[in-house]
Each structure stands twice: as C-alpha cells, then as structure tokens.
Design an enzyme around this catalytic site. Structure first.
Site, PDB file in Angstrom:
ATOM      1  N   CYS A 180       0.805  -1.224   0.000  1.00  0.00           N
ATOM      2  CA  CYS A 180       0.000   0.000   0.000  1.00  0.00           C
ATOM      3  C   CYS A 180       0.839   1.276   0.000  1.00  0.00           C
ATOM      4  CB  CYS A 180      -0.953   0.007   1.191  1.00  0.00           C
ATOM      5  SG  CYS A 180      -2.096  -1.392   1.201  1.00  0.00           S
ATOM      6  N   HIS A 202      -3.375   7.304   2.046  1.00  0.00           N
ATOM      7  CA  HIS A 202      -3.744   5.984   1.547  1.00  0.00           C
ATOM      8  C   HIS A 202      -5.148   5.668   2.025  1.00  0.00           C
ATOM      9  CE1 HIS A 202      -4.013   1.797   0.756  1.00  0.00           C
ATOM     10  NE2 HIS A 202      -3.782   1.422   2.001  1.00  0.00           N
ATOM     11  N   ASN A 250     -10.067  -0.108  -0.472  1.00  0.00           N
ATOM     12  CA  ASN A 250      -8.606  -0.080  -0.410  1.00  0.00           C
ATOM     13  C   ASN A 250      -8.051  -0.671  -1.699  1.00  0.00           C
ATOM     14  OD1 ASN A 250      -5.872  -0.429   0.110  1.00  0.00           O
ATOM     15  ND2 ASN A 250      -6.167  -1.279   2.155  1.00  0.00           N
TER      16      ASN A 250
END
Length: 324
Positions: free
Chosen positions: A114, A251, A281
């Site tokens: 990520c 993020h 996500n």
C-alpha cells in the site's frame, strides 16, 4: 537553482464492474452496516475476467499522459507500484512501456504494497534529481480481487481494483518550499511485523499466489502511529506546520485510520481527500486515484501544498510533500 520533479499530469482508471456492500452481503455473512461502521466503505470496483493489472495501469497512464500533453514516446522511465503483477516476470511496467510506445529508457515494478506509490514517487524523483531522467511515469495499479479469500469477510470486503498515475518532469527550482514539485520524500519499513499483514503464497514458498491475511486491530494501531510520525517527519524536514498544508491525500485503507491520523496531527477532515467509501482499499493505486479525483474536480489547484502518506504490509510506510 536545483532540480525538482514536478507533477504535470494525473490520470486514473477504475474497472467497469461496481460491487456495493449489498451484493457482498447477499453471498457472505456480513451487512452493509457492519462494513460501513468498520471501514467507511460502501462500494468497490472489481476487474473483469481477463482484465489484468497492466490493462488498468495502461489506461491510467494514457490519461495521465493526455493530461500532461506528453506522448508516451517522450517518457524516460516507468516505475509501476504493484503487489499484483500480471506475471512473476517480466515486470508489468514493461508491458505498459510497450503499449504507450516508449522505445527508450527503462521500466520496472516496485513492491511496497500500500506504500508502493509513495515509494515509486521517491524512486522516480531521485532519478530526476540525479539528472538521469527528464520525464517519468509513476503508476500505482492493483487487481487485489485476485488475492482475496472471498470466504473471509474480515478482509474481502475491504479491497478493490484500480489504477492511478502521474507524469513527472524535471523543473528548475530555487530550493525553497515555494518551488513547484516534490519537496521531499520519507520512507520506512519494519520487517518484524510481517505476520500482521501478508499474503500466504508465492513462487518460492508455496508455488501459488495465495490469499491476503491480516490482523486488522494491530494493523490499525500501527497505521495511526506510523502515519502520524512520517507526516510529522515531512513537516519538520521542510520547516512547516500542519497549517501550511492545503491538502492531505492519505492511503485509502479505512476511514477510521484516516480520521485517527487526522486527529493525532490536528488536520481538519475537510482538508483530507477521502475516496475510500467509493473505491475501497486499492493498495498502491489508492493515493494516485484520490489525487487524480481531487485535481480533476478542482479541489487541488496549481501551487497548493499537498501531503501524501501511506502504510502497507511489510510494514512499509512513507510520505511525500509536493507543491502542485
């Protein structure tokens, strides 16, 4: 005068198929209320059968190049951040290189989960600052739906597919925080937390792709601490305060993490770009997807100071301070 890496174009791409929480609730033991309360996520996009990470990356790259008014043949470097490449090798970035008509320079993948886009941005920035590259294409692209255990409601509801990209060009600056471009990047990792967020497969270990496994409570705790720390590091390195930042693009893992980080740093939520409710996500793709949306809709304007921050499996985490 010093060389800065200026973002001159942004682009993004989402697959056509949109999956809302109700669809997931119809096939597993979960509810829309449970997912929203736990994560803030209401929907995600899932790549079609046969639609690869390279396809998502190429579409985002084409849009970023169009926004920059730059031909693919003018790109010197592609850094593609992904944890879900098309193949073990060659690099997915080389497939994008071929499709955009880039005949020179070099292209490679980067794996920091990520945090991948922030890592990739830092790598491209350093190539530009060293004088080896004039124009770089930085992409975050993922098909996380391919590594999810769809019987595990604690993880499968949290992720989606997508891609985002930016074009960087070398630009001369005076060396102050008023320069347009990347002002600084800050990267970290800690391999002792491997078992809190990982995929239980791989060519060397199981000869299979495997599925994502996560200890959500522990990841949440580390995320808020690490993200607040690396944001503070970026501010201190540039002698700035939270009040100097126009926008934070975090993020998009979980709305509670975004809110927790904002509270810890004293950032108002209305200065945080939030897309997790619609994109879920998307790992390395989440920051460039959110950045592109905010640039496209006019929230982020030229000359504004933008802070990017992310944490991912490994653990990896990082931040980048950019004047648009």
């Amino acid at each position: 005068m010093i060389v800065r890496s200026q973002i001159v174009g942004c682009g993004s791409y989402l697959p056509a198929r949109k999956v809302d929480n109700a669809e997931l609730a119809a096939r597993m033991d979960t509810t829309d209320d449970w997912i929203v309360e736990r994560s803030g996520i209401r929907q995600r996009f899932i790549a079609a059968e046969g639609e690869l990470t390279s396809d998502l990356a190429f579409n985002a790259a084409e849009r970023a190049l169009a926004a920059a008014g730059i031909a693919g043949s003018a790109v010197d470097l592609i850094v593609l951040a992904t944890a879900t490449p098309d193949h073990t090798f060659p690099a997915t970035a080389t497939k994008v290189q071929r499709r955009i008509g880039m005949k020179h320079g070099f292209a490679f993948d980067l794996q920091a989960v990520c945090s991948g886009f922030v890592y990739a941005l830092s790598v491209a920035d350093n190539f530009i600052k060293s004088g080896q590259v004039q124009t770089a294409l930085v992409i975050g692209a993922e098909t996380f739906s391919r590594i999810l255990d769809w019987n595990d409601r604690t993880t499968s509801v949290l992720f989606g597919d997508g891609a985002g990209a930016v074009v960087l060009r070398a630009n001369r600056g005076k060396g102050s925080t008023q320069d347009r471009g990347i002002l600084s990047t800050h990267l970290h990792s800690d391999g002792t937390h491997h078992d809190l967020l990982y995929v239980d497969g791989g060519p060397s270990s199981t000869q299979t792709v495997g599925h994502l496994r996560m200890e959500g409570r522990e990841v949440f705790r580390h995320a808020v601490i690490n993200l607040a720390s690396v944001v503070g590091e970026a501010l201190a390195a540039n002698d700035l305060t939270a009040a100097d930042i126009d926008w934070v693009v975090p993020h998009q893992a979980n709305r509670r993490i975004i809110e927790g980080t904002a509270k810890k740093l004293g950032f108002p939520l209305d200065r945080m770009v939030v897309t997790v409710d619609r994109h879920a996500n998307t790992s390395a793709a989440s920051i460039p997807l959110a950045l592109t949306e905010a640039v496209t809709d006019g929230r982020i304007k030229p000359g504004q100071l933008v802070l990017l921050e992310a944490m991912g499996g490994g653990f990896t985490w990082g931040s980048a301070l950019v004047r648009m």
